[in-house]
Design a protein around this motif. Structure first.
Motif, PDB file in Angstrom:
ATOM      1  N   ILE A   1       0.811  -1.214   0.000  1.00 35.79           N
ATOM      2  CA  ILE A   1       0.000   0.000   0.000  1.00 35.79           C
ATOM      3  C   ILE A   1       0.846   1.266   0.000  1.00 35.79           C
ATOM      4  O   ILE A   1       0.467   2.278  -0.602  1.00 35.79           O
ATOM      5  N   ASP A   2       2.010   1.249   0.620  1.00 33.55           N
ATOM      6  CA  ASP A   2       2.850   2.445   0.678  1.00 33.55           C
ATOM      7  C   ASP A   2       3.598   2.691  -0.628  1.00 33.55           C
ATOM      8  O   ASP A   2       4.187   3.763  -0.810  1.00 33.55           O
ATOM      9  N   GLU A   3       3.546   1.706  -1.534  1.00 37.62           N
ATOM     10  CA  GLU A   3       4.270   1.829  -2.801  1.00 37.62           C
ATOM     11  C   GLU A   3       3.332   2.094  -3.971  1.00 37.62           C
ATOM     12  O   GLU A   3       3.778   2.162  -5.121  1.00 37.62           O
ATOM     13  N   LEU A   4       2.039   2.255  -3.673  1.00 40.09           N
ATOM     14  CA  LEU A   4       1.050   2.453  -4.717  1.00 40.09           C
ATOM     15  C   LEU A   4       0.230   3.708  -4.438  1.00 40.09           C
ATOM     16  O   LEU A   4       0.030   4.103  -3.291  1.00 40.09           O
ATOM     17  N   GLU A   5      -0.249   4.320  -5.519  1.00 41.20           N
ATOM     18  CA  GLU A   5      -1.190   5.427  -5.412  1.00 41.20           C
ATOM     19  C   GLU A   5      -2.482   5.020  -6.103  1.00 41.20           C
ATOM     20  O   GLU A   5      -2.452   4.449  -7.201  1.00 41.20           O
TER      21      GLU A   5
END
Length: 284
Positions: free
Chosen positions: A28-32
């Motif tokens: 989740i922290d690597e996607l927008e």
């Protein structure tokens, strides 16, 4: 109330966005995520745009194995069809999105992917694509990848997905499996961030509305009460309440169509005449 109008009242797409985020929470922290992303200045929206923040992201969940940097996602609500026109629309969205870069190749052609998601397998679409030379192969249960298409594409059939890995998507159905629902409720206990908890509530609300008989049964079971208490089940209860109301509305409409007087309908469904009149005015 027709099935088409009934489906339009349930907000499937926001729940789908939430379910997708839950499936990709390991990254989740690597996607927008950009729901209903505008592809042009005029109204033209992709259901969901997912952008990888870094070039070396390795998506853990199988639904994201095909992802590139820029990923166009098309979701069909339960009851909606999926045709070859929808496939070409997704291709057009991807091409149009590429053209929105600030300069040439700001969005590279090999950094795009297309994902189409539907509850059941779209036989007619896949048959027509095969006739056109656009083939798909099964990657794993419920996930099909394109072969030699200029934009990597995948079809996800939610009811074919492995239950243990994809419950949040599987329960977005009017025919949710009770085991999937119970499994998802227990799964939500592992969610720790406010975002994850909010997404879980969104999924439970919509799934509960569409399958309120199953959810009422689960709520009555003593072995599930502790789980429901722990997750602070606002979405669960709200979904049941909304589902029950929609069932009463359908009953009222059917009785009215059969010639029953409104005051008698109100007694049958245990509500006020004003509420029955409001239901009927919306659905006439």
């Amino acid at each position: 109330m027709t099935e088409e109008r009934e489906e339009s009242r349930i907000q499937w797409h926001p729940a789908f966005y939430a379910a997708t985020k839950l499936k990709l929470h390991d990254n989740i922290d690597e996607l927008e995520f950009y729901p209903e992303y505008n592809l042009s200045k005029k109204p033209l929206q992709a259901d969901l745009l997912i952008i990888e923040k870094n070039s070396d992201v390795q998506i853990k969940n199988a639904i994201g194995h095909i992802f590139r940097k820029h990923n166009i996602v098309e979701y069909k609500s339960p009851g909606d069809g999926m045709t070859v026109e929808d496939f070409y629309k997704c291709v057009a969205y991807a091409c149009l999105y590429k053209s929105t870069g600030e300069n040439v190749n700001a969005i590279a052609g090999d950094e795009l992917s297309i994902t189409m998601i539907r509850e059941s397998y779209p036989k007619s679409m896949m048959r027509e694509l095969k006739r056109l030379g656009i083939g798909f192969v099964k990657y794993e249960a419920g996930i099909y990848h394109s072969r030699n298409f200029f934009i990597p594409a995948q079809l996800i059939v939610t009811q074919e997905l492995e239950p243990d890995e994809h419950r949040s998507l599987r329960i977005l159905s009017r025919k949710a499996d009770e085991k999937d629902v119970k499994g998802f409720i227990k799964e939500t206990l592992s969610y720790v961030t406010q975002g994850e908890k909010a997404d879980a509530q969104a999924v439970l609300k919509v799934s509960g509305t569409a399958n309120y008989h199953i959810y009422e049964k689960i709520r009555s079971e003593s072995d599930m009460r502790n789980f429901l208490d722990e997750i602070k089940n606002e979405g669960f209860n709200e979904g049941i309440s909304q589902g029950r109301t929609e069932a009463l509305e359908r009953t009222a409409k059917n009785l009215f169509d059969a010639g029953m007087a409104i005051d008698k309908i109100a007694k049958m469904v245990d509500t006020s005449v004003n509420i029955v009149e409001e239901w009927l005015s919306v659905r006439k």
